[in-house]
Design a protein around this motif. Structure first.
Motif, PDB file in Angstrom:
ATOM      1  N   ALA A 324     -10.214   2.371  -2.727  1.00  0.00           N
ATOM      2  CA  ALA A 324      -9.239   1.416  -2.198  1.00  0.00           C
ATOM      3  C   ALA A 324      -8.053   2.138  -1.581  1.00  0.00           C
ATOM      4  CB  ALA A 324      -8.773   0.489  -3.313  1.00  0.00           C
ATOM      5  N   ALA A 325      -7.619   3.230  -2.216  1.00  0.00           N
ATOM      6  CA  ALA A 325      -6.451   3.969  -1.728  1.00  0.00           C
ATOM      7  C   ALA A 325      -6.680   4.540  -0.338  1.00  0.00           C
ATOM      8  CB  ALA A 325      -6.113   5.088  -2.706  1.00  0.00           C
ATOM      9  N   SER A 326      -7.938   4.798   0.008  1.00  0.00           N
ATOM     10  CA  SER A 326      -8.229   5.378   1.323  1.00  0.00           C
ATOM     11  C   SER A 326      -7.889   4.423   2.462  1.00  0.00           C
ATOM     12  CB  SER A 326      -9.704   5.791   1.401  1.00  0.00           C
ATOM     13  OG  SER A 326     -10.555   4.641   1.426  1.00  0.00           O
ATOM     14  N   PHE A 327      -7.728   3.131   2.155  1.00  0.00           N
ATOM     15  CA  PHE A 327      -7.366   2.146   3.182  1.00  0.00           C
ATOM     16  C   PHE A 327      -5.861   1.881   3.232  1.00  0.00           C
ATOM     17  CE2 PHE A 327     -11.824   1.208   2.288  1.00  0.00           C
ATOM     18  CZ  PHE A 327     -12.338   1.094   3.570  1.00  0.00           C
ATOM     19  N   CYS A 328      -5.107   2.446   2.300  1.00  0.00           N
ATOM     20  CA  CYS A 328      -3.665   2.212   2.221  1.00  0.00           C
ATOM     21  C   CYS A 328      -2.919   3.370   2.862  1.00  0.00           C
ATOM     22  CB  CYS A 328      -3.220   2.049   0.772  1.00  0.00           C
ATOM     23  SG  CYS A 328      -4.067   0.732  -0.118  1.00  0.00           S
ATOM     24  N   SER A 329      -1.874   3.055   3.610  1.00  0.00           N
ATOM     25  CA  SER A 329      -1.162   4.101   4.340  1.00  0.00           C
ATOM     26  C   SER A 329      -0.537   5.138   3.425  1.00  0.00           C
ATOM     27  CB  SER A 329      -0.090   3.473   5.238  1.00  0.00           C
ATOM     28  OG  SER A 329       0.849   2.734   4.457  1.00  0.00           O
ATOM     29  N   LYS A 330      -0.163   4.742   2.216  1.00  0.00           N
ATOM     30  CA  LYS A 330       0.428   5.679   1.256  1.00  0.00           C
ATOM     31  C   LYS A 330      -0.474   5.912   0.045  1.00  0.00           C
ATOM     32  CE  LYS A 330       5.229   5.020   2.608  1.00  0.00           C
ATOM     33  NZ  LYS A 330       6.628   4.791   2.155  1.00  0.00           N
ATOM     34  N   GLY A 331      -1.746   5.601   0.197  1.00  0.00           N
ATOM     35  CA  GLY A 331      -2.724   5.924  -0.816  1.00  0.00           C
ATOM     36  C   GLY A 331      -2.473   5.272  -2.157  1.00  0.00           C
ATOM     37  N   LEU A 332      -2.705   6.038  -3.213  1.00  0.00           N
ATOM     38  CA  LEU A 332      -2.577   5.518  -4.573  1.00  0.00           C
ATOM     39  C   LEU A 332      -1.171   5.054  -4.905  1.00  0.00           C
ATOM     40  CD1 LEU A 332      -4.786   8.025  -6.586  1.00  0.00           C
ATOM     41  CD2 LEU A 332      -5.145   5.553  -6.436  1.00  0.00           C
ATOM     42  N   LYS A 333      -0.177   5.530  -4.164  1.00  0.00           N
ATOM     43  CA  LYS A 333       1.197   5.109  -4.426  1.00  0.00           C
ATOM     44  C   LYS A 333       1.377   3.607  -4.239  1.00  0.00           C
ATOM     45  CE  LYS A 333       3.372   9.512  -3.121  1.00  0.00           C
ATOM     46  NZ  LYS A 333       4.315  10.172  -2.184  1.00  0.00           N
ATOM     47  N   GLN A 334       0.500   2.998  -3.432  1.00  0.00           N
ATOM     48  CA  GLN A 334       0.612   1.559  -3.165  1.00  0.00           C
ATOM     49  C   GLN A 334      -0.264   0.715  -4.070  1.00  0.00           C
ATOM     50  OE1 GLN A 334       0.308   1.986   1.416  1.00  0.00           O
ATOM     51  NE2 GLN A 334       1.422   0.081   1.076  1.00  0.00           N
ATOM     52  N   LEU A 335      -0.889   1.344  -5.066  1.00  0.00           N
ATOM     53  CA  LEU A 335      -1.815   0.626  -5.924  1.00  0.00           C
ATOM     54  C   LEU A 335      -1.410   0.683  -7.386  1.00  0.00           C
ATOM     55  CD1 LEU A 335      -5.267   1.709  -4.441  1.00  0.00           C
ATOM     56  CD2 LEU A 335      -3.984  -0.383  -3.965  1.00  0.00           C
ATOM     57  N   CYS A 336      -1.795  -0.359  -8.115  1.00  0.00           N
ATOM     58  CA  CYS A 336      -1.694  -0.422  -9.561  1.00  0.00           C
ATOM     59  C   CYS A 336      -3.035  -0.947 -10.068  1.00  0.00           C
ATOM     60  CB  CYS A 336      -0.562  -1.357 -10.000  1.00  0.00           C
ATOM     61  SG  CYS A 336       1.058  -0.922  -9.325  1.00  0.00           S
ATOM     62  N   LEU A 337      -3.197  -1.015 -11.373  1.00  0.00           N
ATOM     63  CA  LEU A 337      -4.470  -1.415 -11.969  1.00  0.00           C
ATOM     64  C   LEU A 337      -4.297  -2.638 -12.860  1.00  0.00           C
ATOM     65  CD1 LEU A 337      -7.486  -0.842 -12.654  1.00  0.00           C
ATOM     66  CD2 LEU A 337      -6.655   0.695 -14.456  1.00  0.00           C
ATOM     67  N   SER A 338      -5.254  -3.545 -12.791  1.00  0.00           N
ATOM     68  CA  SER A 338      -5.260  -4.705 -13.693  1.00  0.00           C
ATOM     69  C   SER A 338      -6.682  -5.235 -13.808  1.00  0.00           C
ATOM     70  CB  SER A 338      -4.337  -5.817 -13.187  1.00  0.00           C
ATOM     71  OG  SER A 338      -4.939  -6.505 -12.102  1.00  0.00           O
ATOM     72  N   HIS A 339      -6.837  -6.263 -14.623  1.00  0.00           N
ATOM     73  CA  HIS A 339      -8.056  -7.060 -14.598  1.00  0.00           C
ATOM     74  C   HIS A 339      -7.925  -8.078 -13.464  1.00  0.00           C
ATOM     75  CE1 HIS A 339      -8.122  -5.243 -18.572  1.00  0.00           C
ATOM     76  NE2 HIS A 339      -9.424  -5.397 -18.523  1.00  0.00           N
ATOM     77  N   GLN A 340      -9.036  -8.623 -13.032  1.00  0.00           N
ATOM     78  CA  GLN A 340      -9.029  -9.463 -11.831  1.00  0.00           C
ATOM     79  C   GLN A 340      -8.273 -10.765 -12.044  1.00  0.00           C
ATOM     80  OE1 GLN A 340     -11.314 -10.096 -14.041  1.00  0.00           O
ATOM     81  NE2 GLN A 340     -11.592 -12.305 -13.847  1.00  0.00           N
ATOM     82  N   CYS A 341      -8.175 -11.205 -13.292  1.00  0.00           N
ATOM     83  CA  CYS A 341      -7.470 -12.440 -13.621  1.00  0.00           C
ATOM     84  C   CYS A 341      -7.052 -12.348 -15.077  1.00  0.00           C
ATOM     85  CB  CYS A 341      -8.387 -13.649 -13.383  1.00  0.00           C
ATOM     86  SG  CYS A 341      -7.500 -15.247 -13.363  1.00  0.00           S
ATOM     87  N   GLY A 342      -6.445 -13.401 -15.582  1.00  0.00           N
ATOM     88  CA  GLY A 342      -6.127 -13.445 -16.990  1.00  0.00           C
ATOM     89  C   GLY A 342      -7.385 -13.633 -17.821  1.00  0.00           C
ATOM     90  N   PHE A 343      -7.213 -13.630 -19.126  1.00  0.00           N
ATOM     91  CA  PHE A 343      -8.351 -13.795 -20.031  1.00  0.00           C
ATOM     92  C   PHE A 343      -8.584 -15.257 -20.410  1.00  0.00           C
ATOM     93  CE2 PHE A 343      -7.212  -9.379 -20.441  1.00  0.00           C
ATOM     94  CZ  PHE A 343      -8.423  -8.729 -20.610  1.00  0.00           C
ATOM     95  N   SER A 344      -7.662 -16.138 -19.992  1.00  0.00           N
ATOM     96  CA  SER A 344      -7.787 -17.532 -20.416  1.00  0.00           C
ATOM     97  C   SER A 344      -7.024 -18.427 -19.444  1.00  0.00           C
ATOM     98  CB  SER A 344      -7.249 -17.694 -21.841  1.00  0.00           C
ATOM     99  OG  SER A 344      -7.556 -18.934 -22.387  1.00  0.00           O
TER     100      SER A 344
END
Length: 378
Positions: A324-344
């Motif tokens: 995903a970072a390869s498509f962002c102009s500033k790479g991993l700096k523009q990304l964070c990590l989560s689950h796709q939605c909440g659990f409930s």
């Protein structure tokens, strides 16, 4: 680049599995066996507990788990004047089981007679403060588009709104008022939960939306304008995020299709600070729409899943983050990590246990630290 205030490298969407005992209290309240005040006391107890569990797991963006709601959107929107619940929604996804949400019908001029989320925010803030934690009190509310997308002209009263421009103006105004109330109470991060822009990526749901509302490209731009108007009066230090989801009821889904049909509107037109995007399986398409992400914004990438109990492979998640970072102009700096939605997203919750839920959250934090380092706020 630094992250927007309140966004973290290991982040989350919002909801957590409701404890069985709390669901029983809710049933008792519905049956009149306990008072609303007694239900509130029970909710307070379980919210305090889920705050502690989030902090113990390493999260620093803290919600109340949506423990006071049955549906992620209905329990907020039903408090708007002029909005009533009538009947239930129908699903085009035949695989979805369980109870469908009520239909929201506009029967009069939309208003905001009193703050909706402020009391919940204040209690959540007090529990975080009591823990002595350096963390963000995160408020999740449904996007204003949720009042319109599944409706049609017949479900928006023509006497109140002979044309729809005043309807959208009133809808934006009530959100401005709610955000103002939250800000004055101390809130500095609000997330808008929006399924509808993602639904416009699904060819079948896009066609159904066009049958109700006309050209889908025009509708997407109209929704961007609505959201922008709703947040237009926010102070500079109030961070706004938006979460896009294709359905999460009881580990099911409603829509599929990559973000390309709405990518330019999403990334270039919306005046939000952060995007929480579903990306846990092939239904969300590839990462190429991220090429439209402006260099001053971030995406919280939902490449982990809240729908299944299995723990993800670290190496696979890290591989997907780098892809995903390869498509962002500033790479991993523009990304964070989560689950796709909440659990409930609804009170029933997804098909996993609480222990499995927290194991997944802890794994997410571990992966984020491996990718970005121990300070998850930069």
């Amino acid at each position: 680049m630094s992250l927007p205030n309140g966004v973290y490298r290991a982040d989350q969407v919002g909801s957590f599995l409701r404890p069985k005992a709390l669901l029983e209290k809710r049933e008792q309240a519905a049956e009149g066996k306990i008072t609303p005040e007694q239900l509130r006391e029970a909710e307070d107890e379980y919210v305090a507990n889920v705050v502690k569990k989030q902090l113990d797991a390493g999260l620093r963006s803290i919600t109340d788990g949506e423990f006071r709601r049955q549906w992620f959107h209905v329990d907020f929107l039903r408090h708007l004047a002029g909005v009533e619940l009538r009947g239930t929604m129908q699903s085009t996804n035949i695989s979805v089981g369980g109870t469908m949400p009520p239909r929201l019908v506009v029967v009069d001029k939309i208003g905001h007679p009193k703050p909706i989320q402020v009391d919940d925010f204040r209690y959540l803030e007090s529990r975080i403060a009591a823990a002595g934690a350096k963390a963000t009190t995160k408020v999740c509310i449904p996007s204003p588009t949720m009042v319109h997308f599944r409706n049609s002209r017949e479900t928006i009263d023509e006497k109140a709104y002979p044309t729809l421009d005043p309807f959208f103006e009133d809808l934006a105004r009530v959100y401005q008022e709610e955000l103002d109330d939250l800000y004055k109470a101390g809130a500095r991060f609000v997330q808008l939960d929006d399924t509808n822009l993602a639904y416009l990526c699904d060819p079948k749901m896009r066609a159904e939306a066009e049958a109700r509302h006309g050209d889908a490209n025009v509708l997407a731009r109209q929704y961007a304008a609505l959201i922008n108007a709703a947040i237009s009066k926010r102070p500079a230090d109030l961070t706004i995020g938006i979460h896009l989801c294709r359905g999460n009821h009881r580990s099911q889904w409603f829509a599929q299709g990559g973000y390309e049909p709405v990518a330019e509107v999403l990334f270039k037109d919306l005046n939000v600070d952060a995007y929480f995007l579903e990306y846990d399986d092939a239904r969300s398409g590839d990462f190429s729409p991220l090429r439209h992400l402006p260099e001053n914004k971030v995406v919280v990438l939902g490449v982990m899943t809240s729908k299944k109990p299995d723990l993800e492979e670290k190496t696979e998640i890290i591989k997907r983050l780098n892809e995903a970072a390869s498509f962002c102009s500033k790479g991993l700096k523009q990304l964070c990590l989560s689950h796709q939605c909440g659990f409930s997203s609804t009170s029933e919750g997804n098909d996993l246990t609480e222990d499995e839920q927290w194991a997944k959250v802890k794994l997410e934090v571990e992966i984020a630290k491996e990718v970005w380092g121990d300070d998850l706020s930069i």
